[in-house]
Every structure is written in structure tokens, then in C-alpha cells.
Write a protein that holds these residues in place. Sequence first.
Motif, mmCIF file in Angstrom:
data_model
loop_
_atom_site.group_PDB
_atom_site.id
_atom_site.type_symbol
_atom_site.label_atom_id
_atom_site.label_comp_id
_atom_site.label_asym_id
_atom_site.label_seq_id
_atom_site.Cartn_x
_atom_site.Cartn_y
_atom_site.Cartn_z
ATOM 1 N N THR A 5 -1.375 2.361 -12.156
ATOM 2 C CA THR A 5 -2.144 1.062 -12.288
ATOM 3 C C THR A 5 -2.386 0.292 -10.945
ATOM 4 O O THR A 5 -1.868 0.914 -9.959
ATOM 5 C CB THR A 5 -1.148 0.245 -13.167
ATOM 6 N N ILE A 6 -2.781 -0.866 -11.175
ATOM 7 C CA ILE A 6 -3.081 -1.562 -9.808
ATOM 8 C C ILE A 6 -1.802 -2.122 -9.338
ATOM 9 O O ILE A 6 -1.872 -2.235 -7.957
ATOM 10 C CB ILE A 6 -4.113 -2.793 -10.213
ATOM 11 N N GLU A 11 2.053 -1.583 -4.816
ATOM 12 C CA GLU A 11 3.163 -1.329 -4.201
ATOM 13 C C GLU A 11 3.432 -0.192 -3.221
ATOM 14 O O GLU A 11 3.931 -0.151 -2.305
ATOM 15 C CB GLU A 11 4.326 -0.857 -5.340
ATOM 16 N N ARG A 12 2.601 1.005 -3.464
ATOM 17 C CA ARG A 12 2.234 1.924 -2.383
ATOM 18 C C ARG A 12 1.737 1.453 -1.256
ATOM 19 O O ARG A 12 1.957 1.817 -0.195
ATOM 20 C CB ARG A 12 1.375 3.107 -3.063
ATOM 21 N N VAL A 20 -5.551 -6.396 -3.881
ATOM 22 C CA VAL A 20 -5.948 -4.678 -4.385
ATOM 23 C C VAL A 20 -7.332 -4.869 -5.239
ATOM 24 O O VAL A 20 -8.301 -4.352 -5.017
ATOM 25 C CB VAL A 20 -5.178 -4.107 -5.174
ATOM 26 N N SER A 21 -7.321 -6.217 -5.783
ATOM 27 C CA SER A 21 -8.546 -6.241 -6.603
ATOM 28 C C SER A 21 -9.664 -6.760 -5.594
ATOM 29 O O SER A 21 -10.932 -6.300 -5.985
ATOM 30 C CB SER A 21 -8.227 -7.665 -7.370
ATOM 31 N N LEU A 22 -9.406 -7.464 -4.647
ATOM 32 C CA LEU A 22 -10.377 -7.834 -3.545
ATOM 33 C C LEU A 22 -11.129 -6.456 -3.108
ATOM 34 O O LEU A 22 -12.148 -6.220 -3.012
ATOM 35 C CB LEU A 22 -9.982 -8.810 -2.652
ATOM 36 N N ARG A 40 -6.370 4.368 0.613
ATOM 37 C CA ARG A 40 -5.632 5.153 0.708
ATOM 38 C C ARG A 40 -4.569 5.463 -0.247
ATOM 39 O O ARG A 40 -4.358 6.759 -0.805
ATOM 40 C CB ARG A 40 -4.777 5.423 2.141
ATOM 41 N N ALA A 41 -3.934 4.633 -0.680
ATOM 42 C CA ALA A 41 -3.050 4.191 -1.960
ATOM 43 C C ALA A 41 -3.604 4.747 -2.840
ATOM 44 O O ALA A 41 -3.011 5.556 -3.760
ATOM 45 C CB ALA A 41 -2.406 3.004 -1.939
ATOM 46 N N ALA A 42 -4.858 4.163 -3.322
ATOM 47 C CA ALA A 42 -5.517 4.544 -4.374
ATOM 48 C C ALA A 42 -5.850 6.002 -4.672
ATOM 49 O O ALA A 42 -5.669 6.661 -5.675
ATOM 50 C CB ALA A 42 -6.825 3.469 -4.828
ATOM 51 N N GLN A 43 -6.385 6.607 -3.501
ATOM 52 C CA GLN A 43 -6.715 7.942 -3.397
ATOM 53 C C GLN A 43 -5.248 8.910 -3.709
ATOM 54 O O GLN A 43 -5.325 9.709 -4.334
ATOM 55 C CB GLN A 43 -7.517 8.471 -2.292
#
Length: 332
Positions: A5-6, A11-12, A20-22, A40-43
Motif C-alpha cells: 500500500t501507499i 514507511e520504506r 508519496v501521493s505528490l 525506489r521504495a515503490a519499485q
Amino acid sequence: MRQPTIRDVAERAGVSKSLVSLVLRGSDQVRPEKRDAVLRAAQELGYRPNAAARSLSEQRTRTIGVLLNDLRNPWFVDLLDGLNSLLHANGLHMLLADARLNRRTGQDPADPLLALRVDGLVVVGTLPDPAALGAVAERIPVVLAGSREPAPPGVDVVAGDDERGARLAAEHLIGLGHRRIAHIAGYGAVGELRRGSFEATMLRHGLAERAVVEPGDMTEEGGYRTTVRLLSGPERPTAVFAVNDMAAIGVLSAAEELGLRVPRDLSVVGYDNTSIARLRHVWLTTVDNTSHEVGRRAARCLLERFEGPGGAGRVQLATPTLEIRGSTAPAP
């Protein structure tokens, strides 16, 4: 396995959910090092944004409906490529619908796309009643691409300059010494503009009485049938200018069946510079109506409408060129 999740991404990356939303919305208000950390965290987590949830929060779907008049005609491929390249670069996605199929079922052609709440609409090709788009244009931006029909207020039109293109084709054949030239015409505003320009060019060169115009349906089969009729008459033309490449392919088929060699016995010019015209065994002389550029301009019109909605509709005409290949030669 639970989908990330977002909150997990935040947190990562060691940042807030709002930041994160921006980043995911492409905001330029985030420092580069923070943006890199979020991406990077999302990937690493394999995070994919929830498009439905984002659509509800933004009241936008980030989709553009594209209504095609005829999926069988290859000319729209380059146009769609130009359209999609700019839309995609701006975070927008295309949804395609076949206007002809919808009409057969008695449905308004644009209804399926509007039901999906698209943010804008691009209509590609000739529609029987473009005035019906007026009500749609009051709700979302609408652009007519590749069509020259009269547009309702607030609807932009982006197309090639059909009059200039037809003049290039006719003057090319006249310059090769052809005098008995036939034109296989089309329908709609595009067909009328190309026909009128052909006739005006022949008149300007004193060849009005040698010009022959036959109606057509813009299909290969229609081009074939019309050419068989033309070439079976007492005054056989030495050149044929077809309203589009599909009809021109029909001309080539008819000439071969009747024992005529192209271009030795008959010169042929098409219109659209489709991928078919560029095939080596076809190698058709044709008018390039810059469909890729038309697509990009249509996308640009939509983007400008998003930034500043309202105002009168505009007409933009891209400049065509003539692609001389192997289907034309001096008159026999």
C-alpha cells in the motif's frame, strides 16, 4: 500475498503518505532526493497505484476516448501513434471504440466511452453526424482528427490540407504528360475537398474536358470495381488518382487483371501514405497527409483544453507532401 500500500511505500522511504501521493502524481514540489527515495521504495515493494481510487479522489480517470470511424482502414495507425505518444507522455491513456460497430447496434457511437467517464474525446475519421458531438463538448474536450466536417462550437478540428494534397497528386500526373486522368472520389467533406481540388487543377491546366470523376466508397473492392469500369471504356485513362490508398490498391488489382502494367500502361496515385503503400511489391506513389503529426496536434489540442477549457473551436491543417514511388511514370 498482501498487495503493498501507499503506507508501506511511505514507511520504506521514510516519508509521509502525502509526500508519496505528490510524487506519484508527478508534482514538481518534491525535492529530487525525496522523489528518488519514494520511486525506489515503490519499485522495491512492487507497488502499483490504485487507479480507481485515484480517479475518485481527483474526479478524473486520466483516460481519453478515441472513436474510430473504421477499424479496417490502416491510415489511422500512424495517427494513433502520434496521438498516443503525447498523451502517454502526459500520463493519459487511450480507450478505443469502433463507431461503425456501435451504429449497427443502434447505439450512439460515443456512449460506451462516455459511460467510462473519459476525460476527453478524439473522433478519428468521418462521422455521419458530427453535430451530435456538441452536447458532449459541453462536458469534456472534443477533437475531430482527420475529418473536415463542420464542427460544433467548442470542438477543435485537426486534419491534413486535403486541397493542397489533391493538387500535388494532380500536378504530378500532369507534369508526367498525362492528359486523360481519372479520379476515384470519396465521400464526406474530405472526399469533396479532394475531388474539388482535382477538378480545379485540371481546369487550371486546360484539361477539364479530359478529367473523369467516378464516385467510390474508399474501399479496395470499390476501387477495383470502379477501375474495371473505367478501363473497359473507349477513352481509357492513362492515370488514376484514388481518394485513398485502399482504393488505389483496388486500382492496381484491376489493372493487373486486365493485362495492364503499372506504371508503363497506367500510372496510379493514392492518398494517405499508409504502410500498405510502402510495401516493396506495391511501392505506391501517394500523398503523405502527415497523419502522425495530425495525431500529435490532436493530443496537444486536448491538453490545451484541459489547461484552459472553453472558447471557440479551432481548425489546424497539417501540410501534406507527395511521396513519389514506383506506380507513376511518363504517359505512354
